[in-house]
Design a protein around this motif. Structure first.
Motif, PDB file in Angstrom:
ATOM      1  N   LEU A 450      42.655  14.022  62.837  1.00 51.04           N
ATOM      2  CA  LEU A 450      41.312  13.826  62.754  1.00 51.04           C
ATOM      3  C   LEU A 450      40.582  13.538  61.323  1.00 51.04           C
ATOM      4  CD1 LEU A 450      38.134  13.495  64.201  1.00 51.04           C
ATOM      5  CD2 LEU A 450      38.452  16.137  64.115  1.00 51.04           C
ATOM      6  N   ILE A 451      40.915  14.733  60.787  1.00 51.45           N
ATOM      7  CA  ILE A 451      40.516  15.094  59.531  1.00 51.45           C
ATOM      8  C   ILE A 451      41.082  14.056  58.365  1.00 51.45           C
ATOM      9  CG2 ILE A 451      40.084  16.646  57.456  1.00 51.45           C
ATOM     10  CD1 ILE A 451      39.790  18.921  59.680  1.00 51.45           C
ATOM     11  N   ALA A 452      42.465  14.064  58.448  1.00 50.59           N
ATOM     12  CA  ALA A 452      43.087  13.091  57.333  1.00 50.59           C
ATOM     13  C   ALA A 452      42.820  11.548  57.641  1.00 50.59           C
ATOM     14  CB  ALA A 452      44.524  13.443  57.496  1.00 50.59           C
ATOM     15  N   LYS A 486      35.145  25.001  59.274  1.00 48.34           N
ATOM     16  CA  LYS A 486      34.866  24.585  57.933  1.00 48.34           C
ATOM     17  C   LYS A 486      36.119  25.011  56.961  1.00 48.34           C
ATOM     18  CE  LYS A 486      31.183  24.521  54.276  1.00 48.34           C
ATOM     19  NZ  LYS A 486      32.485  24.730  53.087  1.00 48.34           N
ATOM     20  N   LYS A 487      36.612  26.302  56.978  1.00 47.53           N
ATOM     21  CA  LYS A 487      37.814  26.486  56.236  1.00 47.53           C
ATOM     22  C   LYS A 487      39.028  25.635  56.489  1.00 47.53           C
ATOM     23  CE  LYS A 487      36.422  31.438  55.635  1.00 47.53           C
ATOM     24  NZ  LYS A 487      36.828  32.731  56.336  1.00 47.53           N
ATOM     25  N   ILE A 488      39.378  25.301  57.823  1.00 47.20           N
ATOM     26  CA  ILE A 488      40.089  24.397  58.150  1.00 47.20           C
ATOM     27  C   ILE A 488      39.978  22.921  57.575  1.00 47.20           C
ATOM     28  CG2 ILE A 488      41.365  23.126  60.154  1.00 47.20           C
ATOM     29  CD1 ILE A 488      40.843  25.805  61.713  1.00 47.20           C
ATOM     30  N   PHE A 489      38.779  22.386  57.595  1.00 46.26           N
ATOM     31  CA  PHE A 489      38.302  21.371  57.157  1.00 46.26           C
ATOM     32  C   PHE A 489      38.473  21.048  55.537  1.00 46.26           C
ATOM     33  CE2 PHE A 489      35.334  18.464  55.484  1.00 46.26           C
ATOM     34  CZ  PHE A 489      35.333  17.249  56.482  1.00 46.26           C
ATOM     35  N   ASP A 490      38.168  22.084  55.021  1.00 44.82           N
ATOM     36  CA  ASP A 490      38.199  22.128  53.682  1.00 44.82           C
ATOM     37  C   ASP A 490      39.826  22.114  53.187  1.00 44.82           C
ATOM     38  OD1 ASP A 490      35.686  22.127  53.253  1.00 44.82           O
ATOM     39  OD2 ASP A 490      35.195  24.164  52.931  1.00 44.82           O
ATOM     40  N   ARG A 491      40.607  23.149  53.865  1.00 45.51           N
ATOM     41  CA  ARG A 491      41.766  23.223  53.547  1.00 45.51           C
ATOM     42  C   ARG A 491      42.730  21.941  53.775  1.00 45.51           C
ATOM     43  NH1 ARG A 491      46.038  23.992  57.071  1.00 45.51           N
ATOM     44  NH2 ARG A 491      44.688  24.903  58.497  1.00 45.51           N
ATOM     45  N   ILE A 492      42.566  21.111  54.835  1.00 37.26           N
ATOM     46  CA  ILE A 492      43.027  19.997  55.063  1.00 37.26           C
ATOM     47  C   ILE A 492      42.821  18.889  54.153  1.00 37.26           C
ATOM     48  CG2 ILE A 492      43.377  17.933  56.672  1.00 37.26           C
ATOM     49  CD1 ILE A 492      43.473  20.235  58.875  1.00 37.26           C
ATOM     50  N   HIS A 494      41.829  19.365  51.209  1.00 40.53           N
ATOM     51  CA  HIS A 494      42.435  19.573  49.807  1.00 40.53           C
ATOM     52  C   HIS A 494      43.743  19.289  49.761  1.00 40.53           C
ATOM     53  CE1 HIS A 494      43.490  21.887  46.101  1.00 40.53           C
ATOM     54  NE2 HIS A 494      44.535  22.562  46.541  1.00 40.53           N
ATOM     55  N   GLU A 495      44.828  19.556  50.972  1.00 46.12           N
ATOM     56  CA  GLU A 495      45.965  19.102  51.192  1.00 46.12           C
ATOM     57  C   GLU A 495      46.102  17.720  50.940  1.00 46.12           C
ATOM     58  OE1 GLU A 495      47.166  23.286  53.618  1.00 46.12           O
ATOM     59  OE2 GLU A 495      47.004  21.218  54.596  1.00 46.12           O
ATOM     60  N   GLU A 496      45.222  16.921  51.465  1.00 41.92           N
ATOM     61  CA  GLU A 496      45.399  15.485  51.697  1.00 41.92           C
ATOM     62  C   GLU A 496      44.957  14.941  50.462  1.00 41.92           C
ATOM     63  OE1 GLU A 496      47.032  13.748  54.079  1.00 41.92           O
ATOM     64  OE2 GLU A 496      47.472  15.352  55.213  1.00 41.92           O
ATOM     65  N   GLY A 497      44.276  15.521  49.583  1.00 41.11           N
ATOM     66  CA  GLY A 497      43.869  14.897  48.385  1.00 41.11           C
ATOM     67  C   GLY A 497      42.448  14.192  48.727  1.00 41.11           C
ATOM     68  N   LEU A 498      41.734  14.543  49.749  1.00 35.09           N
ATOM     69  CA  LEU A 498      40.474  13.810  50.167  1.00 35.09           C
ATOM     70  C   LEU A 498      39.254  14.599  49.693  1.00 35.09           C
ATOM     71  CD1 LEU A 498      41.723  13.064  54.039  1.00 35.09           C
ATOM     72  CD2 LEU A 498      41.573  11.568  52.061  1.00 35.09           C
ATOM     73  N   ARG A 499      38.131  13.926  49.822  1.00 30.31           N
ATOM     74  CA  ARG A 499      36.840  14.550  49.246  1.00 30.31           C
ATOM     75  C   ARG A 499      35.823  14.182  50.400  1.00 30.31           C
ATOM     76  NH1 ARG A 499      35.481  13.333  43.220  1.00 30.31           N
ATOM     77  NH2 ARG A 499      33.975  14.971  43.627  1.00 30.31           N
ATOM     78  N   GLN A 500      35.861  14.571  51.689  1.00 30.89           N
ATOM     79  CA  GLN A 500      35.247  14.514  52.755  1.00 30.89           C
ATOM     80  C   GLN A 500      34.294  15.340  52.786  1.00 30.89           C
ATOM     81  OE1 GLN A 500      38.236  11.553  55.270  1.00 30.89           O
ATOM     82  NE2 GLN A 500      38.193  13.875  55.593  1.00 30.89           N
ATOM     83  N   GLN A 501      33.157  14.980  53.638  1.00 31.27           N
ATOM     84  CA  GLN A 501      32.106  16.145  53.838  1.00 31.27           C
ATOM     85  C   GLN A 501      31.877  16.339  55.416  1.00 31.27           C
ATOM     86  OE1 GLN A 501      28.659  13.374  51.981  1.00 31.27           O
ATOM     87  NE2 GLN A 501      28.039  15.413  51.383  1.00 31.27           N
ATOM     88  N   LEU A 502      31.423  17.593  55.490  1.00 28.44           N
ATOM     89  CA  LEU A 502      31.028  18.102  56.798  1.00 28.44           C
ATOM     90  C   LEU A 502      29.751  17.989  57.084  1.00 28.44           C
ATOM     91  CD1 LEU A 502      32.657  19.209  59.340  1.00 28.44           C
ATOM     92  CD2 LEU A 502      32.437  21.662  58.511  1.00 28.44           C
ATOM     93  N   ILE A 503      29.124  17.323  58.077  1.00 29.99           N
ATOM     94  CA  ILE A 503      27.825  16.976  58.292  1.00 29.99           C
ATOM     95  C   ILE A 503      27.399  17.851  59.493  1.00 29.99           C
ATOM     96  CG2 ILE A 503      25.941  15.473  58.418  1.00 29.99           C
ATOM     97  CD1 ILE A 503      27.376  15.355  55.821  1.00 29.99           C
TER      98      ILE A 503
END
Length: 609
Positions: A450-452, A486-492, A494-503
């Motif tokens: 989902l996140i990646a 949010k921690k999981i979202f931020d970690r994934i 970071h690992e995937e090299g993405l700069r997505q936002q959680l809204i």
């Protein structure tokens, strides 16, 4: 790209009826929305369902109720009945903001014009048709009628109103998702040789599930639930609150009871709902020959609601979240009914053939995106259950939370460059630890997938509040779970090299919420570095736990007192805390924090002065 002819849509005018070679119609549907021939629009679904039964059906979208009523007369008298839906939204939510201000646009109208439907179209359209064709049955459907089937609080008029059947004069009402009851109704009507009078019609529908009607003399049967009367509710708010628990529980049971409520000299009879649809039945509804396009009469005009969903796919119906402020389970039910992989792929193929499709699905979801194919492991347990939520206060141990079927759908869509998940995601399901390790593994895989790969830069989730006391009334998980996600979202990311936002979405002025709770929300979201934009002032809408608590002052399940912000001043005082970061709000917020004795929060928001 497929070429369509005018006759590929259900007819909307006399000329279109004649093009089909018809000299008579069986059913005429009136809708408060524009006619978009798509499975996300209720009038189109019911029209196509009836067409598949061999009936001659027409739709009159957004009829003019202010002129000589020619729209109501132009197709004449149907052989079976008139069907009326106010539209895909409650008309008053559609027309007014939470502060009761008129909205400047209507997403379900060409070019978003705000003046194409009246207030309460279910009532206005029915009263017109009953004057013009008094002997033709009128059947209400859609969210407005469904949520107003019994005595309910109306926020916009600030009064308790009876069943919409009494206010409108309609002969009956279908609540919830209407495919099965409307087919059964038409089957019975087709067997009649003559036009039916009101008593005969009532007798005909008396045992059709999911139908509501009025009767003067009702024989109470074993198992019936008799609510406090409309008149008792007008006098006693606690009785109004107590009624709602029965209404909600019976809406969310496999085998429900008939509900009776006296209103004046009449009794409102609510037949229990049908069992949930099967996969094959839901597939049949989605697989009907929709053009997936607005009617050609709107050529050159934009319908915003259609633009939002034209490249999206709905995977399932129902929601077992049971949020106190939401009408989804009251209308669609809590039991998830999922489409087959074949049906989903067929719809995706139809989308890829649309002229302006560029390879991207805007949403692959449902009322809650990650509930596809989730249901009780032991159906016998579900059949006895009357909990309004399968995940509050804890995830039910009988609930199968396996995300593998959803992963399978995400991986199997030919012709798609990328599919996004725009529907809300239940992060409490993503955090849940099952006793089955394979289920937990699938949840982790889905979360990463989902996140990646399925977020279009911003992932929307709905913690709704930061106060666990308020969240408890909302039937939402503790705010700490949002922090975990949010921690999981931020970690994934970071690992995937993405700069997505959680809204995150938040609500102010919900029952149980005080200014102090909103002030603490501001401090907590500041600490998490959120400048909130997806926010909503609580709007009381008919037939939700939260609305009943807001109006009556009592929680329907405990009958304990509940505080609610009601005046304009109280509501604005709560809402302003969302926007602590705006310079123009700073002075008011500081003054309000002083007034409520929370000067300690001033430094936390604005630093040492």
């Amino acid at each position: 790209m497929k070429e369509y002819r005018l006759t590929d849509w259900l007819p909307t005018t006399k000329k279109e009826v004649e093009l089909r070679g018809w000299d008579e119609l069986d059913v005429i549907l009136f809708s408060g929305d524009a006619y978009v021939d798509h499975p996300s629009f209720g009038a189109a679904v019911i029209g196509r369902i009836l067409e598949a039964e061999g009936l001659r059906v027409a739709i009159i979208p957004q009829p003019n109720w202010r002129d000589d009523l020619r729209d109501f007369k132009k197709l004449g008298r149907p052989r079976l009945f008139f069907g009326i839906s106010a539209g895909s939204m409650d008309s008053m939510v559609n027309k007014y903001t939470a502060n009761k201000r008129l909205r400047s646009d209507d997403a379900y109208t060409p070019d978003a014009r705000p003046d194409m439907r009246p207030e309460y179209p279910s009532i206005v359209y029915t009263q017109i048709l009953k004057k013009l064709f008094p002997d033709v049955p009128v059947v209400l459907g859609g969210i407005e009628a469904s949520m107003r089937r019994l005595t309910h609080y109306d926020y916009w008029q600030d009064r308790v109103r009876p069943s919409i059947l009494l206010d409108s004069g309609a002969d009956s009402l279908i609540y919830g998702m209407g495919e099965k009851p409307v087919v059964e109704l038409t089957e019975r009507l087709k067997r009649q040789q003559t036009q039916m009078d009101a008593p005969s019609f009532k007798k005909l529908i008396a045992d059709i599930p999911q139908m509501v009607y009025l009767d003067k003399e009702v024989v109470v049967q074993e198992g019936d639930i008799t609510l406090f009367s409309h008149e008792e509710c007008l006098k006693d708010k606690k009785k109004e609150a107590a009624n709602f628990r029965h209404i909600e529980e019976e809406s969310n049971k496999y085998t429900a009871s008939r509900i009776l409520q006296k209103s004046g000299k009449l009794t409102v009879v609510v037949n229990p709902p049908y069992p949930p649809l099967t996969e094959a039945e839901l597939d049949r509804s989605f697989d009907l020959p929709y053009t997936r396009l607005p009617h050609p009469k709107y050529k050159g005009k934009r319908i915003p609601a259609y633009d939002m969903i034209k490249f999206s796919v709905n995977l399932h119906r129902g929601c077992f979240g049971g949020c106190a402020f939401c009408t989804i389970s009251a209308h669609q039910g809590k039991f998830i009914v999922s489409r087959s992989k074949e049906s989903i792929r067929k719809e995706v193929k139809a989308i890829t053939e649309l002229p302006d499709f560029k390879g991207y699905l805007s949403d692959l979801g449902g009322p809650s995106a990650n509930m596809y194919r989730m249901k009780g492991r032991d159906e016998a347990v579900c059949r006895k259950c009357k909990r309004p939520s399968c995940i509050y206060p804890k995830v039910c141990p009988n609930l199968n939370t396996d995300h593998r079927p959803l992963l399978d759908i995400l991986d199997a869509l030919p012709g798609i460059k990328k599919s996004f998940i725009g529907s809300g995601v239940r992060y409490d399901l993503l955090l849940h630890q099952s006793k089955d390790p394979n289920t937990n593994k699938s949840t982790q895989e889905y979360t990463r997938e989902l996140i990646a790969r399925h977020v279009s830069g911003r992932l929307k989730v709905a913690p709704e509040h930061t106060s666990d006391r308020v969240l408890n009334i909302m039937r939402k998980p503790p705010f700490s779970q949002f922090g975990e996600f949010k921690k999981i979202f931020d970690r994934i990311n970071h690992e995937e090299g993405l700069r997505q936002q959680l809204i995150p979405y938040f609500i102010s002025s919900h029952p149980g919420c005080k200014e102090e709770d909103m002030a603490e929300l501001a401090v907590i979201t500041k600490r998490l570095d959120f400048h909130l934009e997806q926010v909503q002032d609580f709007t009381p809408t008919p037939m939700t736990v939260a609305t009943e608590a807001w109006y009556t002052g009592f929680h329907p399940y405990t009958l304990e007192p509940v505080f609610s912000a009601k005046t304009q001043r109280e509501k604005l005082a709560q809402r302003q805390f969302f926007f602590w970061y705006k310079p123009e709000e700073r002075r008011n917020i500081i003054n309000e924090l002083r007034r409520i004795g929370r000067t300690d929060l001033i430094d936390k928001l604005y630093g040492k002065r």
